[in-house]
Write a protein that holds these residues in place. Structure first.
Motif, PDB file in Angstrom:
ATOM      1  N   TRP A 131     -18.721  63.642 125.971  1.00  0.00           N
ATOM      2  CA  TRP A 131     -19.036  62.391 125.406  1.00  0.00           C
ATOM      3  C   TRP A 131     -18.867  61.422 126.574  1.00  0.00           C
ATOM      4  O   TRP A 131     -17.677  61.084 126.943  1.00  0.00           O
ATOM      5  CB  TRP A 131     -17.800  61.954 124.308  1.00  0.00           C
ATOM      6  CG  TRP A 131     -18.074  62.747 122.934  1.00  0.00           C
ATOM      7  CD1 TRP A 131     -18.599  62.651 122.136  1.00  0.00           C
ATOM      8  CD2 TRP A 131     -17.388  64.055 122.761  1.00  0.00           C
ATOM      9  NE1 TRP A 131     -18.683  63.647 121.042  1.00  0.00           N
ATOM     10  CE2 TRP A 131     -17.868  64.525 121.170  1.00  0.00           C
ATOM     11  CE3 TRP A 131     -16.339  64.651 123.070  1.00  0.00           C
ATOM     12  CZ2 TRP A 131     -17.255  65.575 120.660  1.00  0.00           C
ATOM     13  CZ3 TRP A 131     -15.668  65.884 122.659  1.00  0.00           C
ATOM     14  CH2 TRP A 131     -16.172  66.220 121.509  1.00  0.00           C
ATOM     15  N   HIS A 187     -17.831  58.920 118.893  1.00  0.00           N
ATOM     16  CA  HIS A 187     -18.203  59.549 117.471  1.00  0.00           C
ATOM     17  C   HIS A 187     -17.363  59.015 116.259  1.00  0.00           C
ATOM     18  O   HIS A 187     -16.600  57.921 116.726  1.00  0.00           O
ATOM     19  CB  HIS A 187     -18.084  61.129 117.777  1.00  0.00           C
ATOM     20  CG  HIS A 187     -16.654  61.319 118.145  1.00  0.00           C
ATOM     21  ND1 HIS A 187     -16.362  62.633 118.358  1.00  0.00           N
ATOM     22  CD2 HIS A 187     -15.718  60.572 118.686  1.00  0.00           C
ATOM     23  CE1 HIS A 187     -14.967  62.678 119.031  1.00  0.00           C
ATOM     24  NE2 HIS A 187     -14.718  61.500 119.054  1.00  0.00           N
ATOM     25  N   SER A 207     -15.465  60.557 114.542  1.00  0.00           N
ATOM     26  CA  SER A 207     -14.430  61.290 114.521  1.00  0.00           C
ATOM     27  C   SER A 207     -12.881  60.803 114.581  1.00  0.00           C
ATOM     28  O   SER A 207     -12.063  60.986 113.662  1.00  0.00           O
ATOM     29  CB  SER A 207     -14.383  62.459 115.379  1.00  0.00           C
ATOM     30  OG  SER A 207     -15.632  63.354 115.266  1.00  0.00           O
ATOM     31  N   GLN A 267     -11.300  59.929 111.172  1.00  0.00           N
ATOM     32  CA  GLN A 267     -10.352  61.119 110.668  1.00  0.00           C
ATOM     33  C   GLN A 267      -9.016  60.699 110.440  1.00  0.00           C
ATOM     34  O   GLN A 267      -8.210  60.669 109.439  1.00  0.00           O
ATOM     35  CB  GLN A 267     -10.763  62.324 111.330  1.00  0.00           C
ATOM     36  CG  GLN A 267     -12.275  62.974 110.999  1.00  0.00           C
ATOM     37  CD  GLN A 267     -12.236  64.416 111.576  1.00  0.00           C
ATOM     38  OE1 GLN A 267     -10.996  65.129 111.706  1.00  0.00           O
ATOM     39  NE2 GLN A 267     -13.518  64.816 111.968  1.00  0.00           N
ATOM     40  N   ARG A 273     -22.609  56.021 123.401  1.00  0.00           N
ATOM     41  CA  ARG A 273     -22.768  56.961 124.484  1.00  0.00           C
ATOM     42  C   ARG A 273     -23.325  56.498 125.643  1.00  0.00           C
ATOM     43  O   ARG A 273     -24.324  55.823 125.452  1.00  0.00           O
ATOM     44  CB  ARG A 273     -23.051  58.159 124.092  1.00  0.00           C
ATOM     45  CG  ARG A 273     -22.066  58.616 122.986  1.00  0.00           C
ATOM     46  CD  ARG A 273     -22.294  60.444 122.899  1.00  0.00           C
ATOM     47  NE  ARG A 273     -21.746  60.795 121.613  1.00  0.00           N
ATOM     48  CZ  ARG A 273     -22.071  61.787 121.133  1.00  0.00           C
ATOM     49  NH1 ARG A 273     -22.803  62.700 121.655  1.00  0.00           N
ATOM     50  NH2 ARG A 273     -21.286  62.158 119.843  1.00  0.00           N
ATOM     51  N   GLU A 292     -19.494  60.925 109.645  1.00  0.00           N
ATOM     52  CA  GLU A 292     -18.378  61.861 109.273  1.00  0.00           C
ATOM     53  C   GLU A 292     -18.081  62.125 108.060  1.00  0.00           C
ATOM     54  O   GLU A 292     -18.148  61.486 107.165  1.00  0.00           O
ATOM     55  CB  GLU A 292     -17.295  61.123 110.145  1.00  0.00           C
ATOM     56  CG  GLU A 292     -16.234  62.004 110.573  1.00  0.00           C
ATOM     57  CD  GLU A 292     -16.367  62.681 112.014  1.00  0.00           C
ATOM     58  OE1 GLU A 292     -17.363  62.276 112.665  1.00  0.00           O
ATOM     59  OE2 GLU A 292     -15.709  63.571 112.330  1.00  0.00           O
ATOM     60  N   PHE A 327     -15.816  72.711 119.325  1.00  0.00           N
ATOM     61  CA  PHE A 327     -15.282  71.045 119.052  1.00  0.00           C
ATOM     62  C   PHE A 327     -13.894  71.356 119.134  1.00  0.00           C
ATOM     63  O   PHE A 327     -13.192  72.463 118.516  1.00  0.00           O
ATOM     64  CB  PHE A 327     -15.586  70.502 117.843  1.00  0.00           C
ATOM     65  CG  PHE A 327     -17.135  70.657 117.672  1.00  0.00           C
ATOM     66  CD1 PHE A 327     -17.931  69.428 118.403  1.00  0.00           C
ATOM     67  CD2 PHE A 327     -17.835  71.112 116.856  1.00  0.00           C
ATOM     68  CE1 PHE A 327     -19.190  69.575 118.412  1.00  0.00           C
ATOM     69  CE2 PHE A 327     -19.440  71.013 116.612  1.00  0.00           C
ATOM     70  CZ  PHE A 327     -19.914  70.202 117.540  1.00  0.00           C
ATOM     71  N   PHE A 336     -11.335  69.648 117.941  1.00  0.00           N
ATOM     72  CA  PHE A 336     -10.729  69.238 116.894  1.00  0.00           C
ATOM     73  C   PHE A 336     -11.087  70.087 115.659  1.00  0.00           C
ATOM     74  O   PHE A 336     -10.653  69.573 114.359  1.00  0.00           O
ATOM     75  CB  PHE A 336     -11.216  67.751 116.285  1.00  0.00           C
ATOM     76  CG  PHE A 336     -12.509  67.220 116.796  1.00  0.00           C
ATOM     77  CD1 PHE A 336     -12.987  66.718 118.063  1.00  0.00           C
ATOM     78  CD2 PHE A 336     -13.734  67.229 115.911  1.00  0.00           C
ATOM     79  CE1 PHE A 336     -14.220  66.306 118.396  1.00  0.00           C
ATOM     80  CE2 PHE A 336     -14.981  67.273 116.369  1.00  0.00           C
ATOM     81  CZ  PHE A 336     -15.148  66.563 117.577  1.00  0.00           C
ATOM     82  N   THR A 337     -11.698  71.215 115.738  1.00  0.00           N
ATOM     83  CA  THR A 337     -12.004  72.023 114.806  1.00  0.00           C
ATOM     84  C   THR A 337     -11.742  73.561 115.275  1.00  0.00           C
ATOM     85  O   THR A 337     -12.114  73.706 116.137  1.00  0.00           O
ATOM     86  CB  THR A 337     -13.365  71.884 114.109  1.00  0.00           C
ATOM     87  OG1 THR A 337     -14.243  71.949 115.047  1.00  0.00           O
ATOM     88  CG2 THR A 337     -13.786  70.860 113.013  1.00  0.00           C
ATOM     89  N   GLY A 394     -22.510  68.768 113.522  1.00  0.00           N
ATOM     90  CA  GLY A 394     -21.247  69.721 113.986  1.00  0.00           C
ATOM     91  C   GLY A 394     -20.457  69.753 112.868  1.00  0.00           C
ATOM     92  O   GLY A 394     -20.148  68.946 112.190  1.00  0.00           O
ATOM     93  N   ALA A 395     -19.608  70.793 112.866  1.00  0.00           N
ATOM     94  CA  ALA A 395     -18.681  70.763 111.760  1.00  0.00           C
ATOM     95  C   ALA A 395     -17.682  71.761 112.066  1.00  0.00           C
ATOM     96  O   ALA A 395     -17.666  72.584 113.199  1.00  0.00           O
ATOM     97  CB  ALA A 395     -19.376  71.150 110.306  1.00  0.00           C
ATOM     98  N   GLY A 396     -16.405  71.986 111.222  1.00  0.00           N
ATOM     99  CA  GLY A 396     -15.747  73.137 111.309  1.00  0.00           C
ATOM    100  C   GLY A 396     -14.435  72.605 110.352  1.00  0.00           C
ATOM    101  O   GLY A 396     -14.187  71.981 109.580  1.00  0.00           O
ATOM    102  N   ALA A 432     -14.308  69.216 108.330  1.00  0.00           N
ATOM    103  CA  ALA A 432     -14.857  68.163 108.565  1.00  0.00           C
ATOM    104  C   ALA A 432     -16.489  68.336 109.206  1.00  0.00           C
ATOM    105  O   ALA A 432     -16.646  69.434 109.445  1.00  0.00           O
ATOM    106  CB  ALA A 432     -14.060  67.312 109.749  1.00  0.00           C
ATOM    107  N   PHE A 433     -17.135  67.285 109.104  1.00  0.00           N
ATOM    108  CA  PHE A 433     -18.416  67.662 109.813  1.00  0.00           C
ATOM    109  C   PHE A 433     -18.853  66.039 110.361  1.00  0.00           C
ATOM    110  O   PHE A 433     -18.493  65.157 109.893  1.00  0.00           O
ATOM    111  CB  PHE A 433     -19.462  68.014 108.979  1.00  0.00           C
ATOM    112  CG  PHE A 433     -19.619  67.095 107.615  1.00  0.00           C
ATOM    113  CD1 PHE A 433     -20.412  66.092 107.570  1.00  0.00           C
ATOM    114  CD2 PHE A 433     -18.774  67.481 106.251  1.00  0.00           C
ATOM    115  CE1 PHE A 433     -20.545  65.456 106.070  1.00  0.00           C
ATOM    116  CE2 PHE A 433     -19.185  66.860 105.156  1.00  0.00           C
ATOM    117  CZ  PHE A 433     -19.653  65.826 105.257  1.00  0.00           C
ATOM    118  N   GLY A 434     -19.679  65.991 111.333  1.00  0.00           N
ATOM    119  CA  GLY A 434     -20.589  64.844 111.873  1.00  0.00           C
ATOM    120  C   GLY A 434     -21.666  65.059 111.910  1.00  0.00           C
ATOM    121  O   GLY A 434     -22.385  65.898 112.686  1.00  0.00           O
TER     122      GLY A 434
END
Ligand code: DAH
Length: 340
Positions: free
Chosen positions: A155, A170, A172, A175, A197, A213, A251, A253-254, A285-287, A308-310
Motif C-alpha cells: 500500500w 484501504h 480494513s 474492522q 493510494r 470491506e 494478506f 490480517f487474514t 481480497g478475503a480471508g 473479512a473481505f475487501g
C-alpha cells in the motif's frame, strides 16, 4: 343642461371610436379620472341655481351611469376579442406532451455501491462508516503490520504533515473500529468508503477509489461461510452465468487469505489488456480474520473466528458495464456519466 347633453354625446362618440384596451383606459381617465370631465360635471352640481339643481343632478347622474355601463361593456368586448385573437393566431394545444424537465441522476459509482449494499443487506449485513483520515496504527499496526513490516509495501501511502496520520489505503482499519465498538457481540457488517493510494494512475488504478470491506465475527464462523457468502453475492450481482474463482493469496490480517476473480466476457476486445491475458479480473481480497487482529479488536481467538473481505466497486462496475478505463469514474465527463 345643454352642456351635459354635449358632454354625453362627445363621450359616447369617443367611446365608440376606441378600438383597444389602451384607448378605452385613456378614455376612462379623460372622463372619470381625478381631473375628468364627468367628475367635473358632477362636482358642478353644488353651483347650479337651486331651481335647476335637481334636474341637473339627476341628468348628470344618469349620464354618469350610462357612460360607466357603456365603458364596462365595451372593455369586456375588447378583452374578449383580444383573447380570441391570440388563441387563433397562436393556437395553444393543451394535448401536446409537456417539455421534459432535465433530470439529474446518481453517479454510476453510487448506483453500484447501492446495489452492493442492497445485496449484503438482504444477507443481514449492516452498513458501518468509518473515517478516511486514519492513524498509522489503525491502518497498519493493529492489522498485524508492525512498522517496517514488508507487507506495508503493498500500500503506497499518502502521509499528512502530522506524523502517524495518513489517508487510509484501504477500508480494513474499519474492522478494528467495529470490533472495539461491538466486542463481545457477533458482527456482520460492510464498510463502504473512499481510499487513497500514492500510485501511478493507469487504466486499472487510481489514487482515489472506493472499497467495500466486509467483516463477520462469531463462534464457529468458517471458510465455508466466507465462500458461500461471496458466491451468493457474486451471483446476485453478476448473474448465474458468470464464473468466479478463489485463489490462495497473502494478506497480513487474514490467515488463510484468498483472492476472488471473476471472468471477463471473452468477446470484449479489451479482455486481454484488462485481464493481462488471463480472462480473469480480481474483484476482492478475503480471508479468515487473523488471530492477532481478533485480539486487537478485543475478541478471544480461542472462542471467536471470523472472515473479512475487501473489494473495489469500481472494478466491479467495469465488469458489469465493460468499462475499459478506471479513470473515467472521477473524470466528470458527462458523455461517460450520462450512459448510466
Ligand atoms: N485491504 C485489502 C486491500 O486493500 C483488501 C482486503 C483483503 C480486505 C483481504 C480484507 C481482506 O478484509 O480480508 O488490498
Amino acid at each position: 343642461m345643454s352642456d351635459l347633453a354635449a358632454l354625453e354625446q362627445r363621450a359616447s362618440a369617443e367611446l365608440a371610436a376606441c378600438a383597444d384596451e389602451a384607448a378605452l383606459r385613456a378614455w376612462n381617465t379623460r372622463y372619470f379620472g381625478n381631473n375628468g370631465e364627468m367628475l367635473a360635471a358632477l362636482k358642478a352640481i353644488g353651483g347650479i341655481p337651486k331651481e335647476e339643481r335637481k334636474t341637473y343632478g339627476q341628468e348628470a347622474n344618469r349620464i354618469k351611469e350610462a357612460l360607466t355601463n357603456a365603458y364596462e361593456q365595451k372593455l369586456a368586448e375588447v378583452k374578449e376579442r383580444a383573447l380570441s385573437a391570440s388563441l387563433t393566431s397562436n393556437p395553444l394545444d393543451v394535448t401536446l406532451p409537456g417539455r421534459p424537465v432535465p433530470r439529474g441522476r446518481l453517479h454510476v459509482a453510487t448506483q453500484v455501491m447501492r446495489q452492493i449494499t442492497a445485496v449484503f443487506a438482504d444477507m443481514g449485513f449492516q452498513v458501518y462508516r468509518s473515517r478516511e483520515v486514519e492513524s498509522d496504527e489503525m491502518n497498519f499496526e493493529l492489522l498485524n503490520m508492525p512498522p517496517h513490516h514488508p507487507a506495508r509495501d503493498m500500500w503506497d501511502t499518502f502521509h499528512t504533515t502530522i506524523p502517524g496520520v495518513i489517508l487510509r489505503t484501504h477500508t480494513s482499519p474499519g474492522q478494528i473500529h467495529v470490533m472495539r465498538e461491538q466486542c463481545p457481540n457477533p458482527i456482520r457488517v460492510i464498510l463502504p468508503g473512499m481510499c487513497y493510494r500514492y500510485e501511478a494512475i493507469t487504466t486499472r488504478s487510481e489514487i482515489q477509489f472506493q472499497q467495500v470491506e466486509g467483516l463477520v465475527i462469531g463462534e464457529r464462523v468458517t471458510m465455508a461461510d466466507l465462500k458461500g457468502t461471496i458466491t451468493a453475492f457474486a451471483r446476485r450481482l453478476f448473474g448465474q452465468e458468470r464464473h468466479i474463482r478463489f485463489r490462495s493469496s497473502y494478506f497480513p490480517f487474514t490467515e488463510p487469505s484468498i483472492e476472488v476473480d471473476i471472468d471477463w466476457p471473452k468477446d470484449d476486445p479489451n479482455a486481454d489488456r484488462l485481464t493481462k491475458g488471463t480472462g480473469w479480473l480480481e474483484i476482492m481480497g478475503a480471508g479468515m480474520v487473523h488471530p492477532v487482529v481478533l485480539r486487537n479488536g478485543g475478541y478471544d481467538p480461542a472462542k471467536f473466528t471470523g472472515f473479512a473481505f475487501g473489494m473495489g466497486p469500481q472494478r466491479i462496475t467495469m465488469l458489469k458495464h465493460a468499462i475499459d478505463d478506471i479513470r473515467q469514474f472521477w473524470g466528470n465527463d458527462l458523455r461517460f456519466l450520462r450512459q448510466f
